[in-house]
Design a protein around this motif. Structure first.
Motif, PDB file in Angstrom:
ATOM      1  N   TYR A   1      36.655  35.732  41.637  1.00 49.94           N
ATOM      2  CA  TYR A   1      35.327  35.435  41.099  1.00 49.94           C
ATOM      3  C   TYR A   1      35.487  34.975  39.660  1.00 49.94           C
ATOM      4  O   TYR A   1      35.902  35.741  38.796  1.00 49.94           O
TER       5      TYR A   1
ATOM      6  N   VAL B   1      33.290  31.370  43.397  1.00 53.02           N
ATOM      7  CA  VAL B   1      33.907  32.429  44.196  1.00 53.02           C
ATOM      8  C   VAL B   1      34.826  31.760  45.208  1.00 53.02           C
ATOM      9  O   VAL B   1      34.426  30.813  45.885  1.00 53.02           O
TER      10      VAL B   1
ATOM     11  N   ARG C   1      33.569  34.162  36.648  1.00 50.17           N
ATOM     12  CA  ARG C   1      32.213  34.414  36.175  1.00 50.17           C
ATOM     13  C   ARG C   1      31.698  33.275  35.300  1.00 50.17           C
ATOM     14  O   ARG C   1      32.420  32.326  35.042  1.00 50.17           O
TER      15      ARG C   1
END
Length: 260
Positions: free
Chosen positions: A223, A239, A225
């Protein structure tokens, strides 16, 4: 505020092996390296690194956050050595040949690893509030992502979490196994007059996201961010399935050199 000491960051950035004041590389060797690495060396030294020095100055002046510097560092020009988990033998041989042309190829890989480790979150550098937010995100992830074992399922839960805190999903995309989400952070300017722009979004709320990152990484999900928020209210996150993808300068030539 989370982030490295500006003087330490400056020291590491200035230690770039191909910096103007370092020992020069023979022009012929530099051209050969650039040819072998499909132009990556030239883009890294002539374009990416000067921008990094400017960001370092801005970071020291308090004009940008660690997140801004890290985003640029993660966007380093790269020379792929694998396609996911599948090795690319010709590219690996090219990297080894480039390393034989000049020691700077290995030196840059070592320098890049040092730079990344300096910019990555160190729990000891976080404030008590930031540690609590990271822990909260990690605990929350156990419920939020329960039973989600693929990027597609994870990103659906993630978008739900975004919406639950008032984040507007602007655009979604899926490409090559990666799920991308573009969104608008409504808290971009909260506290800006006191702490600086994006302080809430990137220096505090991202600590919750860090908890998600930790949890998902333990389960083979990468992931990335929120990124790319400069000059816009919109950011994006991705992701994907975590895999052993190799690329220079993250990967040193020694890691792909065939044994004698």
């Amino acid at each position: 505020m989370a982030g490295p000491d500006p003087a330490e960051l400056r020291r590491v950035v200035d230690a770039f092996p191909a910096a103007a004041d370092s020992e020069p590389i023979d022009p012929g060797a530099a051209d050969r390296i650039d040819d072998l690495l499909d132009g990556t060396y030239g883009r890294l030294t002539r374009e990416w690194y000067p921008e990094l020095t400017e960001l370092t100055d801005s970071y020291a002046a308090g004009d940008v956050l660690r997140e801004d510097v890290l985003e640029h560092v993660e966007a380093v020009p790269s020379f792929r050595l694998s396609d996911g988990a599948a090795p690319l033998p010709e590219k690996r041989r090219a990297l080894v040949a480039a390393d034989e042309a000049a020691a700077a190829v290995t030196e840059i890989a070592g320098w890049y690893a040092t730079l990344r480790s300096l910019l990555d979150d160190d729990p000891d550098d976080l404030t008590r509030l930031e540690r609590l937010l990271h822990g909260f995100g990690y605990v929350l992830a156990h419920g939020l992502f329960l039973g989600a074992s693929s990027p597609e399922r994870v990103v659906r839960r993630l978008r739900l979490a975004y919406r639950s805190v008032g984040v507007d999903i602007d655009e979604t995309d899926s490409e090559a196994g990666a799920e991308r989400t573009e969104f608008t952070c409504p808290y971009r300017n909260v506290g800006a007059g006191v702490y600086g722009e994006k302080w809430v979004c990137h220096e505090k709320l991202d600590r919750v996201d860090d908890g998600y990152v930790t949890y998902l990484a333990e389960r083979g999900i990468d992931y990335q961010r929120p990124r790319d928020c400069d000059g816009s209210d919109r950011c994006y996150s991705t992701v994907a399935r975590d895999g052993p993808e190799l690329w220079w300068p993250k990967t040193a030539p020694a890691a792909v050199r065939a044994p004698p």
